[in-house]
Design a protein around this motif. Structure first.
Motif, PDB file in Angstrom:
ATOM      1  N   HIS A 239       0.809  -1.222   0.000  1.00  0.00           N
ATOM      2  CA  HIS A 239       0.000   0.000   0.000  1.00  0.00           C
ATOM      3  C   HIS A 239       0.845   1.276   0.000  1.00  0.00           C
ATOM      4  O   HIS A 239       0.290   2.372  -0.012  1.00  0.00           O
ATOM      5  N   ALA A 240       2.156   1.113   0.066  1.00  0.00           N
ATOM      6  CA  ALA A 240       3.017   2.299   0.090  1.00  0.00           C
ATOM      7  C   ALA A 240       2.827   3.117  -1.182  1.00  0.00           C
ATOM      8  O   ALA A 240       2.668   2.574  -2.277  1.00  0.00           O
ATOM      9  N   ARG A 241       2.814   4.456  -1.025  1.00  0.00           N
ATOM     10  CA  ARG A 241       2.750   5.362  -2.174  1.00  0.00           C
ATOM     11  C   ARG A 241       4.132   5.923  -2.419  1.00  0.00           C
ATOM     12  O   ARG A 241       4.793   6.388  -1.495  1.00  0.00           O
ATOM     13  N   ILE A 242       4.572   5.898  -3.667  1.00  0.00           N
ATOM     14  CA  ILE A 242       5.841   6.521  -4.017  1.00  0.00           C
ATOM     15  C   ILE A 242       5.517   7.630  -5.026  1.00  0.00           C
ATOM     16  O   ILE A 242       4.973   7.363  -6.102  1.00  0.00           O
ATOM     17  N   ILE A 243       5.822   8.861  -4.642  1.00  0.00           N
ATOM     18  CA  ILE A 243       5.471  10.017  -5.467  1.00  0.00           C
ATOM     19  C   ILE A 243       6.742  10.695  -5.960  1.00  0.00           C
ATOM     20  O   ILE A 243       7.617  11.035  -5.174  1.00  0.00           O
ATOM     21  N   LEU A 244       6.839  10.847  -7.287  1.00  0.00           N
ATOM     22  CA  LEU A 244       8.008  11.494  -7.889  1.00  0.00           C
ATOM     23  C   LEU A 244       7.582  12.853  -8.436  1.00  0.00           C
ATOM     24  O   LEU A 244       6.659  12.939  -9.240  1.00  0.00           O
ATOM     25  N   ILE A 245       8.245  13.905  -7.940  1.00  0.00           N
ATOM     26  CA  ILE A 245       7.844  15.278  -8.266  1.00  0.00           C
ATOM     27  C   ILE A 245       8.918  15.968  -9.096  1.00  0.00           C
ATOM     28  O   ILE A 245      10.105  15.819  -8.814  1.00  0.00           O
ATOM     29  N   ASP A 246       8.502  16.725 -10.124  1.00  0.00           N
ATOM     30  CA  ASP A 246       9.468  17.571 -10.818  1.00  0.00           C
ATOM     31  C   ASP A 246       8.775  18.831 -11.323  1.00  0.00           C
ATOM     32  O   ASP A 246       7.604  18.804 -11.702  1.00  0.00           O
ATOM     33  N   ALA A 247       9.519  19.931 -11.321  1.00  0.00           N
ATOM     34  CA  ALA A 247       8.965  21.202 -11.799  1.00  0.00           C
ATOM     35  C   ALA A 247       8.817  21.193 -13.310  1.00  0.00           C
ATOM     36  O   ALA A 247       7.954  21.887 -13.863  1.00  0.00           O
TER      37      ALA A 247
ATOM     38  N   THR B  65       5.282  20.406 -11.153  1.00  0.00           N
ATOM     39  CA  THR B  65       4.937  20.593  -9.736  1.00  0.00           C
ATOM     40  C   THR B  65       6.149  21.104  -8.974  1.00  0.00           C
ATOM     41  O   THR B  65       7.199  20.468  -8.977  1.00  0.00           O
ATOM     42  N   LYS B  66       5.989  22.248  -8.339  1.00  0.00           N
ATOM     43  CA  LYS B  66       7.100  22.857  -7.619  1.00  0.00           C
ATOM     44  C   LYS B  66       6.968  22.639  -6.128  1.00  0.00           C
ATOM     45  O   LYS B  66       5.874  22.729  -5.576  1.00  0.00           O
ATOM     46  N   VAL B  67       8.087  22.426  -5.445  1.00  0.00           N
ATOM     47  CA  VAL B  67       8.060  22.301  -3.993  1.00  0.00           C
ATOM     48  C   VAL B  67       8.069  23.692  -3.376  1.00  0.00           C
ATOM     49  O   VAL B  67       8.909  24.527  -3.703  1.00  0.00           O
ATOM     50  N   VAL B  68       7.121  23.942  -2.484  1.00  0.00           N
ATOM     51  CA  VAL B  68       7.029  25.251  -1.836  1.00  0.00           C
ATOM     52  C   VAL B  68       7.568  25.181  -0.411  1.00  0.00           C
ATOM     53  O   VAL B  68       8.233  26.087   0.070  1.00  0.00           O
ATOM     54  N   ASP B  69       7.285  24.081   0.280  1.00  0.00           N
ATOM     55  CA  ASP B  69       7.736  23.962   1.664  1.00  0.00           C
ATOM     56  C   ASP B  69       7.891  22.487   2.035  1.00  0.00           C
ATOM     57  O   ASP B  69       7.213  21.622   1.474  1.00  0.00           O
ATOM     58  N   VAL B  70       8.804  22.222   2.960  1.00  0.00           N
ATOM     59  CA  VAL B  70       9.019  20.857   3.459  1.00  0.00           C
ATOM     60  C   VAL B  70       9.078  20.935   4.975  1.00  0.00           C
ATOM     61  O   VAL B  70       9.776  21.781   5.526  1.00  0.00           O
TER      62      VAL B  70
ATOM     63  N   THR C 135       6.411  16.371   8.718  1.00  0.00           N
ATOM     64  CA  THR C 135       5.355  15.412   8.391  1.00  0.00           C
ATOM     65  C   THR C 135       4.831  15.525   6.971  1.00  0.00           C
ATOM     66  O   THR C 135       3.902  14.808   6.608  1.00  0.00           O
ATOM     67  N   GLY C 136       5.394  16.424   6.177  1.00  0.00           N
ATOM     68  CA  GLY C 136       4.859  16.515   4.827  1.00  0.00           C
ATOM     69  C   GLY C 136       5.578  17.503   3.944  1.00  0.00           C
ATOM     70  O   GLY C 136       6.615  18.055   4.306  1.00  0.00           O
ATOM     71  N   ILE C 137       4.981  17.722   2.768  1.00  0.00           N
ATOM     72  CA  ILE C 137       5.590  18.583   1.771  1.00  0.00           C
ATOM     73  C   ILE C 137       4.470  19.368   1.086  1.00  0.00           C
ATOM     74  O   ILE C 137       3.385  18.845   0.840  1.00  0.00           O
ATOM     75  N   GLU C 138       4.711  20.657   0.850  1.00  0.00           N
ATOM     76  CA  GLU C 138       3.710  21.491   0.171  1.00  0.00           C
ATOM     77  C   GLU C 138       4.170  21.740  -1.259  1.00  0.00           C
ATOM     78  O   GLU C 138       5.316  22.126  -1.482  1.00  0.00           O
ATOM     79  N   VAL C 139       3.289  21.542  -2.214  1.00  0.00           N
ATOM     80  CA  VAL C 139       3.671  21.728  -3.608  1.00  0.00           C
ATOM     81  C   VAL C 139       2.712  22.674  -4.310  1.00  0.00           C
ATOM     82  O   VAL C 139       1.574  22.873  -3.883  1.00  0.00           O
ATOM     83  N   GLU C 140       3.196  23.272  -5.384  1.00  0.00           N
ATOM     84  CA  GLU C 140       2.387  24.168  -6.203  1.00  0.00           C
ATOM     85  C   GLU C 140       2.194  23.489  -7.555  1.00  0.00           C
ATOM     86  O   GLU C 140       3.169  23.252  -8.274  1.00  0.00           O
TER      87      GLU C 140
END
Lengths: 430, 430
Positions: free
Chosen positions: A191-199, A230-235, A238-243
């Motif tokens: 059930h693990a989620r693996i999320i790959l983010i790039d701007a 998707t840009k990272v705004v804050d880390v 417990t989490g990460i904020e993205v735009e």
């Protein structure tokens, strides 16, 4: 004098083997680091020793090479000396010719506070820290009863979809979906989620459209969620904020991995100041076409430290520029003309996505799937075989690719507890 | 409920495989530690993963076993609960039957301040810390110009001439005299002094006179200086003070290793208080002949935690007492009579001194030299084969025994710098 025993510094040293010179190689660790395989240490496939052979063992038979442990803090181009620190000591040594190859460090694009919650992937320390966090996340999820807390532990976010990020996301997916199931009683690692983010709008953007698309499809097949544009705004812890295009969004995740930017080390700034050289946006030294620092034909800056013809920050650039610098020094000593420009021969690039699947681009040729993977295996075997004792790496690969084991999963207590202690300790410092 | 996944706890869990029970195994780390090979991690032969397989991988197919990460801080024999802490959390779980197998920790005989300068040999953290110090000593010696400073870096003192101390001293001697020569330009590792100290008059005193003498002779051949009848009085950063028959003496040495005493963990004291049981001088619980805690037939204390018939603190005692406790629980559930005393079958003991040379005592038979070494190899292979993926350990042995390489030599920055930071940090705590 060669500063740094990464790909650039090590190959420059080796290229000077039969030259009438005394080489001093200074490095902050006692080992050469095979950085492209760091993600395998982080995900429990290889031991740290397998990708970090001792420098002095590699150079044992090169009598004209001396290895010194030390992190170089200052280069004085007038006095022609280099100053370095090692645990409990510091020293200054003179040079005639200097090759600076101190590599690159992680960049958080000005948000250095992110580092605490999203370690980078540049050193053995980073890889072991991440190993502890990744396997630790499953251990701590197993202890939880709150479904939201379990989900937070089982959500892994990788920032940056270049080769390192893609390989990391792929390996965590293999770990969660193939290796770990059956070992837990309360949670299901599947059930693990693996999320790959790039701007950017593609993964592996430097590989071209064709391979990007193939890689993206393969990542989807493996269950990796890819969030592009998707840009990272804050880390935070417990989490990460993205735009995203649809606005700001928060992803609850205990384990974040930063595989996004690189920056030149502080030594680059120091050397630029001392020589009057310019640096580019990433802090790399703008060098002459022959890799020398302007006005200082005796100082070469190579690999990730040099800004030249928009060359990418890859191992091959470092290796070839290291050999070029060594060649120039040999020519000068032989009384031949120097100043020939460095010519980079692009041997191509490759990235593994999962076992038996990789993408590789060589000139205009593109390979993917099992063919790409066999090429990846051949290239890495060939390189590792250059160092003795790497036989065990091959065995670990065999065990990991064919079997279901991940044999290198140890995290020390120090890793688990020291980071916080170090942080709080720093706050007490004057 | 089983507390501790060392030899005792792990074998007790396995012995309950087909019993009609639910087993919860709690351990402070996610791995089982093969402690007798710690010295090989410290001296660069094996990777930490090779002697520390993940517990949940070992027990993957044992459906009635659940593994929880946690260091048990309290046992409540009235409420029949166990309380444990893990990073960022703590929890309490109930039990019907309890096997306490929390092992032993290093003892400095009341001089806990020695620990900072002379790490013990009880955990993976210890072994990696020592690895960093041992290889680091040669690196830092290479940077020195003062002969006294070089000598201080190249003097290694091992305190305690039991199996761990003898094996450690032997391996450092092999490292200095066989593996490292040729890799340095300023120093000669062959000049390293390895000093083995013990308060008793023999090495390996538990092996009997015959083998003690053989081991002593072998150590001398390898260039280890053995100082018997010598007590440690003080340890500081740059040396160690000892009391010999000829009076007090100081040995200048940067690298000290403590392989001397063991003490029961604090959990033993807590359990003794809670149950009213007595402890022996080393803090171990005095148990009934069937390994139960007096007045509590549902609580077993086994292995290094129990004081019974002066049994030694070795793996075989832990394994056999673990199986005995499991057997008693199975009998009780089957309605059979319980309370049978634990009978220890001494399979013998062995210690390697160098490659191709070991001493082994099995009953009245004594073996030494190559025969003893082949026995050592066979026993360890047999044990490691029980765990998957240990094939690489065999390869590392091959490389290390036959060749001249030591492939696992990595020390992290954290190891080099975190210890001091942690210490100074503690001083700032309220």
């Amino acid at each position: 004098m060669i500063v740094g025993a990464g790909f650039g510094g090590l190959f420059a040293t080796k290229a000077l083997k039969n030259a009438p010179v005394d080489v001093t190689l200074i490095n902050g660790t006692a080992y050469h680091l095979f950085q492209p395989l760091l993600y395998q240490v982080a995900t429990g496939i290889l031991s740290e020793g397998e990708i970090a052979p001792p420098i002095r063992e590699i150079l044992k038979r090169q009598d004209n090479a001396k290895v010194l442990l030390g992190t170089v803090t200052e280069i004085d181009p007038e006095a022609r000396t280099v100053t370095a620190v090692a645990p409990g000591t510091s020293y200054t040594v003179p040079y005639d010719s200097l090759i600076v190859a101190a590599g690159a460090s992680q960049s958080y694009f000005g948000n250095d506070a992110f580092a605490e919650h999203a370690p980078g992937m540049k050193s053995i320390d980073d890889a072991l820290e991440l190993r502890g966090r990744i396997f630790g996340a499953f251990e701590l999820a197993e202890l939880e009863t709150d479904p939201a807390a379990i989900e937070r532990w089982l959500t892994f976010v990788v920032v940056g979809a270049g080769p390192t990020g893609v390989e990391m996301a792929g390996q965590i997916a293999e770990l969660a979906h193939r290796h770990l199931p059956g070992q837990y009683r309360n949670i299901d690692p599947k059930h693990a989620r693996i999320i790959l983010i790039d701007a950017l709008d593609t993964v592996l953007s430097s590989f071209g459209d064709h391979l990007s698309t193939k890689a993206l499809r393969q990542l989807h097949t493996m269950g990796v969620e890819v969030e592009l544009g998707t840009k990272v705004v804050d880390v935070d812890e417990t989490g990460i904020e993205v735009e995203t295009r649809n606005g700001r969004q928060r992803i609850e995740s205990m384990t974040k991995i930063w595989a996004a930017g690189v920056a030149a080390p502080s030594l680059s700034t120091q050397l630029a100041k001392a020589t009057g050289a310019s640096t580019d946006r990433a802090g790399r030294l703008e060098v002459e076409p022959d890799c020398t620092v302007p006005g200082h034909p005796e100082i070469f800056a190579i690999g990730d430290m040099m800004s030249l013809n928009r060359l990418p920050g890859v191992a091959q650039v470092a290796i070839q520029s290291g050999r070029h610098a060594a060649g120039q020094i040999k020519k000068r000593l032989a009384g031949e003309a120097t100043g020939q420009p460095f010519k980079y021969f692009d041997k191509g690039s490759m990235a593994t996505i999962s076992r038996f699947s990789a993408v590789a681009s060589v000139g205009k040729l593109h390979f993917s799937g099992i063919v790409g993977w066999l090429m990846w295996l051949a290239v890495h075997l060939l390189y590792l075989v250059g160092f003795k004792n790497r036989v065990t790496a091959v065995l670990h690969w065999f065990v990991s690719f064919i079997g279901r084991g991940r044999s290198e999963r140890v995290a020390t207590f120090q890793q688990v507890f020291a980071r916080r202690a170090l942080q709080e300790y720093r706050q007490h410092l004057p």
